[in-house]
Design a protein around this motif. Sequence first.
Motif, PDB file in Angstrom:
ATOM      1  N   ASP A   1       0.806  -1.119  -0.060  1.00 27.88           N
ATOM      2  CA  ASP A   1      -0.076  -0.054   0.041  1.00 27.88           C
ATOM      3  C   ASP A   1       0.966   1.158  -0.124  1.00 27.88           C
ATOM      4  O   ASP A   1       2.108   1.450   0.731  1.00 27.88           O
ATOM      5  N   ILE A   2       0.408   2.410  -0.653  1.00 27.39           N
ATOM      6  CA  ILE A   2       1.017   3.683  -0.771  1.00 27.39           C
ATOM      7  C   ILE A   2       0.612   4.501   0.475  1.00 27.39           C
ATOM      8  O   ILE A   2       1.226   5.286   0.994  1.00 27.39           O
TER       9      ILE A   2
ATOM     10  N   ALA B   1      -2.563   0.738  -5.028  1.00 30.19           N
ATOM     11  CA  ALA B   1      -1.154   0.498  -5.236  1.00 30.19           C
ATOM     12  C   ALA B   1      -1.010  -0.305  -6.253  1.00 30.19           C
ATOM     13  O   ALA B   1      -0.080  -0.051  -7.175  1.00 30.19           O
TER      14      ALA B   1
END
Length: 226
Positions: free
Chosen positions: A99-100, A112
């Motif tokens: 995940d960003i 993401a």
Amino acid sequence: MSDGEISGCPARMLTYVRLSAIVKAAYCLKGELTVEDIQLTWIILAGGDSTRMGRPKHLLPWKAGTLLDEAVRKACRMDAAEVLVSARTACPPYRCCRDIISKSGPLGGIHACLQQAKEEMCMILPVDVPLFPEELVPEMARYASANNCEYLPLVWNGKLEPTVAIVRRSALGAIKEMLQNRQLRMSLLLQHVRSDVFSREGDPLLLYNCNTPEQYAYLCQHDHCG
């Protein structure tokens, strides 16, 4: 890309890749696919907390591997252009995307993966629905293409399955805005992009979600997961 990997499918999955042309030909004969079938990136959601299960769901045994292996097998059987796995940690030999924007649930994982997807159209599949009939995917992709849908979730027996869906990369802007506003429910995406739903009826077991040890045991009893 190594010799042992084709479009995200590891060496132990190559049997399914080689068979994919045969599978596609069979569906063409039945009129369920066209020769110009749409290329898809498959995004496998495997980054959840697994709190109720008590251990990582994607590593649970299933047939000759794990639940994650089974999801990737489905993608390879459908001749996926590539396979991306949304996960918190590395899942070799698969290509994983972290995940960003953290703590954002499935929407964060999709965000993401869409950033790295090479195809415009992507198929989203959670790791915890191992009986999902992947033969639906080409039909979903054609419907999304014909109706210019950026988000097309499955409705199975009248129930919305927001994380079993076709999503286009063009939805990235709306998804990023939702994440920034902490609108994390996947179903809200229906309100932010060009959307429709893909409704079908069938055996409830095919979309049975295993979140607890009891639910997992129930699926194993019905499908001999090993």
